[in-house]
Motif scaffolding. Sequence first.
Motif, PDB file in Angstrom:
ATOM      1  N   ALA A  83      48.731  32.356 -21.713  1.00 18.69           N
ATOM      2  CA  ALA A  83      49.763  33.389 -21.805  1.00 18.69           C
ATOM      3  C   ALA A  83      49.158  34.783 -21.893  1.00 18.69           C
ATOM      4  O   ALA A  83      49.645  35.736 -21.262  1.00 18.69           O
ATOM      5  N   ASN A  84      48.087  34.939 -22.669  1.00 17.64           N
ATOM      6  CA  ASN A  84      47.462  36.256 -22.806  1.00 17.64           C
ATOM      7  C   ASN A  84      46.845  36.712 -21.488  1.00 17.64           C
ATOM      8  O   ASN A  84      46.988  37.872 -21.082  1.00 17.64           O
ATOM      9  N   ALA A  85      46.168  35.792 -20.796  1.00 18.69           N
ATOM     10  CA  ALA A  85      45.570  36.134 -19.497  1.00 18.69           C
ATOM     11  C   ALA A  85      46.648  36.462 -18.472  1.00 18.69           C
ATOM     12  O   ALA A  85      46.473  37.373 -17.647  1.00 18.69           O
ATOM     13  N   LYS A  86      47.773  35.767 -18.529  1.00 20.18           N
ATOM     14  CA  LYS A  86      48.867  36.062 -17.612  1.00 20.18           C
ATOM     15  C   LYS A  86      49.411  37.468 -17.845  1.00 20.18           C
ATOM     16  O   LYS A  86      49.660  38.217 -16.893  1.00 20.18           O
ATOM     17  N   LYS A  87      49.570  37.837 -19.111  1.00 16.59           N
ATOM     18  CA  LYS A  87      50.082  39.176 -19.414  1.00 16.59           C
ATOM     19  C   LYS A  87      49.104  40.255 -18.939  1.00 16.59           C
ATOM     20  O   LYS A  87      49.512  41.288 -18.385  1.00 16.59           O
ATOM     21  N   GLN A  88      47.811  40.027 -19.125  1.00 19.63           N
ATOM     22  CA  GLN A  88      46.814  41.002 -18.685  1.00 19.63           C
ATOM     23  C   GLN A  88      46.813  41.153 -17.165  1.00 19.63           C
ATOM     24  O   GLN A  88      46.729  42.272 -16.639  1.00 19.63           O
ATOM     25  N   GLN A  89      46.908  40.048 -16.452  1.00 15.76           N
ATOM     26  CA  GLN A  89      46.926  40.126 -14.990  1.00 15.76           C
ATOM     27  C   GLN A  89      48.179  40.845 -14.489  1.00 15.76           C
ATOM     28  O   GLN A  89      48.119  41.643 -13.546  1.00 15.76           O
ATOM     29  N   LEU A  90      49.323  40.567 -15.120  1.00 13.39           N
ATOM     30  CA  LEU A  90      50.554  41.261 -14.725  1.00 13.39           C
ATOM     31  C   LEU A  90      50.461  42.750 -15.023  1.00 13.39           C
ATOM     32  O   LEU A  90      50.925  43.585 -14.228  1.00 13.39           O
ATOM     33  N   GLN A  91      49.846  43.104 -16.154  1.00 12.96           N
ATOM     34  CA  GLN A  91      49.693  44.506 -16.495  1.00 12.96           C
ATOM     35  C   GLN A  91      48.787  45.219 -15.488  1.00 12.96           C
ATOM     36  O   GLN A  91      49.083  46.343 -15.047  1.00 12.96           O
ATOM     37  N   ARG A  92      47.686  44.567 -15.102  1.00 15.12           N
ATOM     38  CA  ARG A  92      46.790  45.157 -14.105  1.00 15.12           C
ATOM     39  C   ARG A  92      47.493  45.309 -12.752  1.00 15.12           C
ATOM     40  O   ARG A  92      47.287  46.291 -12.041  1.00 15.12           O
ATOM     41  N   LEU A  93      48.318  44.319 -12.420  1.00 18.65           N
ATOM     42  CA  LEU A  93      49.042  44.380 -11.153  1.00 18.65           C
ATOM     43  C   LEU A  93      50.027  45.540 -11.144  1.00 18.65           C
ATOM     44  O   LEU A  93      50.123  46.287 -10.157  1.00 18.65           O
ATOM     45  N   VAL A  94      50.756  45.713 -12.241  1.00 16.57           N
ATOM     46  CA  VAL A  94      51.717  46.814 -12.336  1.00 16.57           C
ATOM     47  C   VAL A  94      51.004  48.153 -12.275  1.00 16.57           C
ATOM     48  O   VAL A  94      51.422  49.081 -11.557  1.00 16.57           O
ATOM     49  N   ASP A  95      49.907  48.299 -13.025  1.00 15.50           N
ATOM     50  CA  ASP A  95      49.165  49.559 -13.035  1.00 15.50           C
ATOM     51  C   ASP A  95      48.545  49.862 -11.679  1.00 15.50           C
ATOM     52  O   ASP A  95      48.527  51.011 -11.233  1.00 15.50           O
ATOM     53  N   ALA A  96      48.026  48.814 -11.002  1.00 12.46           N
ATOM     54  CA  ALA A  96      47.333  49.014  -9.732  1.00 12.46           C
ATOM     55  C   ALA A  96      48.283  49.554  -8.666  1.00 12.46           C
ATOM     56  O   ALA A  96      47.972  50.527  -7.969  1.00 12.46           O
ATOM     57  N   TYR A  97      49.447  48.963  -8.542  1.00  8.64           N
ATOM     58  CA  TYR A  97      50.357  49.383  -7.490  1.00  8.64           C
ATOM     59  C   TYR A  97      51.196  50.593  -7.889  1.00  8.64           C
ATOM     60  O   TYR A  97      51.809  51.226  -7.032  1.00  8.64           O
ATOM     61  N   ALA A  98      51.219  50.917  -9.170  1.00  9.12           N
ATOM     62  CA  ALA A  98      51.918  52.138  -9.589  1.00  9.12           C
ATOM     63  C   ALA A  98      51.107  53.381  -9.242  1.00  9.12           C
ATOM     64  O   ALA A  98      51.659  54.440  -8.948  1.00  9.12           O
ATOM     65  N   SER A  99      49.774  53.258  -9.260  1.00  8.89           N
ATOM     66  CA  SER A  99      48.900  54.403  -9.010  1.00  8.89           C
ATOM     67  C   SER A  99      48.228  54.367  -7.641  1.00  8.89           C
ATOM     68  O   SER A  99      47.640  55.361  -7.228  1.00  8.89           O
ATOM     69  N   ALA A 100      48.306  53.247  -6.934  1.00 11.47           N
ATOM     70  CA  ALA A 100      47.582  53.126  -5.667  1.00 11.47           C
ATOM     71  C   ALA A 100      48.252  53.903  -4.550  1.00 11.47           C
ATOM     72  O   ALA A 100      47.589  54.476  -3.684  1.00 11.47           O
ATOM     73  N   GLY A 101      49.575  53.954  -4.553  1.00  7.75           N
ATOM     74  CA  GLY A 101      50.283  54.668  -3.508  1.00  7.75           C
ATOM     75  C   GLY A 101      50.164  54.025  -2.143  1.00  7.75           C
ATOM     76  O   GLY A 101      50.146  54.710  -1.125  1.00  7.75           O
ATOM     77  N   VAL A 102      50.080  52.685  -2.110  1.00  7.99           N
ATOM     78  CA  VAL A 102      49.928  51.993  -0.830  1.00  7.99           C
ATOM     79  C   VAL A 102      51.281  51.708  -0.180  1.00  7.99           C
ATOM     80  O   VAL A 102      51.346  51.241   0.949  1.00  7.99           O
TER      81      VAL A 102
END
Length: 447
Positions: free
Chosen positions: A218-237
């Motif tokens: 569960a903790n690893a899932k939350k971290q991966q989801l957080q990284r995914l949200v942050d990555a595409y929020a700032s990537a501008g792709v």
Amino acid sequence: MDLQLDSESYWNRSSRAAFSFDDEDEVDLGPELTSNGILADDTISEASFDNSATLNISIKCILSEDALKLVLREQALDDRVLPKGVSAEEELKLLRRQLQSTLYSPNLEATAQKLLQGKTAPLEMFKSLHEKQQLLDTLLAQGGGHAVIAVLLFLRKTLNTPLFHGILRERPKALEQYLSYLRESGDLSSLIDLLQRFGRHQEAALKQFQAALACGDANAKKQQLQRLVDAYASAGVGIVPLYEQVFHAALKMQQLLEKENGLSKNLRERATPIEVLYACCQANSNWKDQDLLKPVSPQRFATDQQISPALYEWTALNERAQAQAYADLECIFERVPSWHPLKSKQFHISFDLTLAVLRLYELQAPSTVLQLFLSKMGNSGEKLELAQRVKCIKAVIDAMAGLKQQQELQQLKDTLPERSEEQFYCENALKALQSKRWTTDNIKLKL
């Protein structure tokens, strides 16, 4: 005499007859056998038979010239059998010659044919980039399949990354087959990297999202989801906005499950948003005035997860009916009209009312609950048909009264048990119907 016996020349002289055990017991074969020649001549062999009757057929009558060339090419690629009795040095020299003749003389057509037939063929002979591209193009032109994947893996191994990606970019068919191979093999990191390199960010984002949801911890899932949200929020792709909403919703749900331990106890490991909503309905104790500030509130959770009102109402109806908390059902479908906020709440359902009645009947809800939902139907004919289907007598009486079927009501009243609640209800409906009819007749007479 002894000296004579010891000399080598004595024993090698042709005048000395060889010793035989049969010398003493010679048998006379008789003139019949000797004259026959069968036992007299022991030189008979297969060579003495007459083979002049054999047919002289050319191999070209059996195989075409192209097929013959193909057979010869395949034989040239097959492993050669080493002769017996050679020394280690000679064997090494032969192997070196075979290796050199194989590696430095690539046969494009024969190699492609063997790969398409599912056979193994040495690819190391293709040294130059042009030869490798030719082999790949030949296989792509003939369908390819697993043969194309074998060559692509060979190219990935022997070429640098920019060259390999350039070959894939120029050949979309090869790219799709290679992506399919990565999906089937489960190499998600290589798949996501390749999708991003070729600008297919939508697919890459979905693959990353699937990988995060598949994580067991569960903790690893939350971290991966957080990284995914942050990555595409700032990537501008430029991914689809709906994807960002889905990613945020999944992160919120994971945070809710981590905070509310009570919900997780009744859920399986990879619960869907609808299953979590069902658990929120079970945990909610105030349906009349829900606290929307609490993330565990069913209505708040449905809003955070972008769950449609129809799906929210259907889930809540099923949970409350299975819990036999029928008093909460009316609160689920109460809405304040948006056009008149000061007006009192009204009954509103976002899906077909018929489905709600049938589902409640299937869950063995009381007839009073069925009558409540049937009373919200505006079409008396449809109400009558549905009420008869779910065996709700009071709703049947209401529908007949709405259709002014006085005769049918009288017949129904006669079939009901004496002095029962349904019979009294039917009598009142008949009286009301007769009273309305009498009043209407008086008005017509006065006019």
